[in-house]
Design a protein around this motif. Structure first.
Motif, PDB file in Angstrom:
ATOM      1  N   LEU A  60       0.829  -1.212   0.000  1.00 45.23           N
ATOM      2  CA  LEU A  60       0.000   0.000   0.000  1.00 45.23           C
ATOM      3  C   LEU A  60       0.860   1.259   0.000  1.00 45.23           C
ATOM      4  N   GLY A  61       0.393   2.291  -0.665  1.00 48.09           N
ATOM      5  CA  GLY A  61       1.009   3.597  -0.539  1.00 48.09           C
ATOM      6  C   GLY A  61       0.635   4.217   0.793  1.00 48.09           C
ATOM      7  N   SER A  62       1.396   5.209   1.236  1.00 51.40           N
ATOM      8  CA  SER A  62       1.154   5.806   2.555  1.00 51.40           C
ATOM      9  C   SER A  62      -0.252   6.386   2.677  1.00 51.40           C
ATOM     10  N   ASN A  63      -0.656   7.181   1.715  1.00 47.11           N
ATOM     11  CA  ASN A  63      -1.971   7.827   1.796  1.00 47.11           C
ATOM     12  C   ASN A  63      -3.110   6.818   1.717  1.00 47.11           C
ATOM     13  N   LEU A  64      -2.925   5.788   0.874  1.00 50.18           N
ATOM     14  CA  LEU A  64      -3.960   4.758   0.757  1.00 50.18           C
ATOM     15  C   LEU A  64      -4.097   3.974   2.056  1.00 50.18           C
ATOM     16  N   ALA A  65      -2.981   3.629   2.663  1.00 57.14           N
ATOM     17  CA  ALA A  65      -3.008   2.881   3.923  1.00 57.14           C
ATOM     18  C   ALA A  65      -3.706   3.699   5.011  1.00 57.14           C
ATOM     19  N   ARG A  66      -3.358   4.972   5.071  1.00 59.60           N
ATOM     20  CA  ARG A  66      -3.944   5.835   6.098  1.00 59.60           C
ATOM     21  C   ARG A  66      -5.452   5.996   5.901  1.00 59.60           C
ATOM     22  N   ILE A  77      -1.940  -0.831  11.668  1.00 62.77           N
ATOM     23  CA  ILE A  77      -0.801  -0.492  10.811  1.00 62.77           C
ATOM     24  C   ILE A  77       0.376  -0.117  11.715  1.00 62.77           C
ATOM     25  N   TRP A  78       1.569  -0.559  11.340  1.00 59.56           N
ATOM     26  CA  TRP A  78       2.774  -0.054  11.999  1.00 59.56           C
ATOM     27  C   TRP A  78       3.087   1.297  11.359  1.00 59.56           C
ATOM     28  N   GLU A  79       2.994   2.350  12.170  1.00 60.16           N
ATOM     29  CA  GLU A  79       3.179   3.699  11.641  1.00 60.16           C
ATOM     30  C   GLU A  79       4.420   4.338  12.259  1.00 60.16           C
ATOM     31  N   TYR A  80       4.901   5.379  11.618  1.00 58.13           N
ATOM     32  CA  TYR A  80       6.089   6.111  12.066  1.00 58.13           C
ATOM     33  C   TYR A  80       5.681   7.514  12.511  1.00 58.13           C
ATOM     34  N   THR A  81       6.222   7.946  13.636  1.00 62.90           N
ATOM     35  CA  THR A  81       5.814   9.240  14.191  1.00 62.90           C
ATOM     36  C   THR A  81       6.006  10.373  13.192  1.00 62.90           C
ATOM     37  N   GLY A  82       7.152  10.367  12.501  1.00 66.32           N
ATOM     38  CA  GLY A  82       7.436  11.444  11.561  1.00 66.32           C
ATOM     39  C   GLY A  82       6.465  11.496  10.404  1.00 66.32           C
ATOM     40  N   VAL A  83       6.023  10.323   9.937  1.00 64.51           N
ATOM     41  CA  VAL A  83       5.073  10.279   8.822  1.00 64.51           C
ATOM     42  C   VAL A  83       3.743  10.886   9.250  1.00 64.51           C
ATOM     43  N   SER A  84       3.247  10.479  10.412  1.00 62.41           N
ATOM     44  CA  SER A  84       1.974  11.017  10.891  1.00 62.41           C
ATOM     45  C   SER A  84       2.086  12.508  11.175  1.00 62.41           C
ATOM     46  N   LEU A  85       3.197  12.888  11.773  1.00 60.75           N
ATOM     47  CA  LEU A  85       3.391  14.280  12.158  1.00 60.75           C
ATOM     48  C   LEU A  85       3.409  15.196  10.933  1.00 60.75           C
ATOM     49  N   VAL A  86       4.250  14.846   9.952  1.00 62.21           N
ATOM     50  CA  VAL A  86       4.474  15.725   8.803  1.00 62.21           C
ATOM     51  C   VAL A  86       3.450  15.501   7.696  1.00 62.21           C
TER      52      VAL A  86
END
Length: 298
Positions: A60-66, A77-86
């Motif tokens: 999955l792409g980031s936006n699709l997964a979210r 989902i295993w997510e990364y703080t920086g991805v969610s933040l930015v």
């Protein structure tokens, strides 16, 4: 006797079907790179031992997964703080790891998503030197040192390899050049696919390159990570993120996933990623072996 045997068989069959039906389904998403595939596979295999019917959707792409998680199509989902933040919450202030985790936990809670106990690894950006360059220049240990080296010897046209996405993001190359006052231009940078950056470093085709801190090729190619001494790169601590609605139905999940998250640190992830990217083992086999070596008893 035959009737009794038939009746017993039916009872056992029905019991088996009922037991299977009682298993809660958990839908796990993974983005399209090795580390995400491994985390999803390890988590699914682990949760199956806890009585869940774990199903993985990968690639999955980031936006699709979210969006799939926010709309209830994915549970975990295993997510990364920086991805969610930015990327998802558009926060551009510089925060340390604890501040980043606290902020995304607060912001994503408003969207019905819960950040569970984080892992001990952060898959952030870094600049790295090839083994040969590191041996010839032991004085280069940080990005500030690299900045001086590039500026002092402009005639050598010391090339820095960057993946195309980072090179063209406002919070990527442009911000790094500004903070470190780096003399990086089109003349001494090369944009390429992220995987090709590692190839260029391994083959000593560039002086330095942009890498990810948990990539398995760091150890395999003997690359030297440079300290981000001005703290430009965001924190990318990984943690399982679950829908609040699913957690309300299965509150034990938070406690079940904590010991799993505790197993992952930077070096562990490098080794796991290397087994797939360098040794070409299958993610499912690597996951099974990892869980055999790290039994979690609760």
């Amino acid at each position: 006797m035959k009737k009794l045997t038939l009746l017993l068989s039916c009872v056992l069959l029905c019991a088996g079907i009922a037991q299977a039906a009682e298993k809660p389904v958990i839908r796990i998403g993974a983005r399209v790179f090795t580390e995400q595939t491994l985390l999803a596979e390890i988590t699914s295999q682990y949760l199956r031992t806890k009585g869940y019917d774990a199903r993985v959707t990968g690639g999955l792409g980031s936006n699709l997964a979210r969006s799939a998680q926010e709309s209830g199509q994915l549970d975990l989902i295993w997510e990364y703080t920086g991805v969610s933040l930015v990327a998802y919450n558009h926060i551009d202030e510089k925060l340390d790891s604890e501040q980043s985790y606290a902020r995304v936990k607060e912001l994503d809670a408003k969207k019905g998503l819960v950040w569970l106990s984080p892992s001990r690894f952060s898959n952030t950006y870094a600049l790295a030197l090839p083994e040969k360059v590191a041996e010839e220049h032991p004085e280069i240990n940080s990005i500030s040192d690299l900045t001086k080296a590039v500026a002092q010897d402009a005639k050598e046209n010391r090339l820095v390899a960057l993946d195309t996405e980072f090179a063209n993001r406002s919070d990527g190359l442009a911000g790094m050049v500004k903070l470190y006052d780096m003399n990086l231009t089109r003349k001494n940078t090369r944009q390429m696919d992220a995987g090709l950056v590692y190839t260029a470093l391994r083959n000593n085709q560039v002086f330095a390159g942009l890498v990810y801190t948990t990539d398995g090729r760091l150890n395999a190619f003997k690359l030297k990570l440079l300290a981000d001494d001005k703290h430009y790169f965001p924190d990318y601590t990984a943690a399982p993120v679950i829908r609040q609605q699913y957690l309300d139905q299965h509150p034990q999940l938070a406690a079940e996933l904590k010991p799993l998250a505790d197993l992952f640190d930077d070096e562990t992830m490098r080794q796991l990623n290397a087994r797939v990217d360098v040794d070409h083992e299958s993610p499912s086999a690597v996951a099974a072996d990892f869980l055999r070596q790290h039994p979690i008893n609760q």
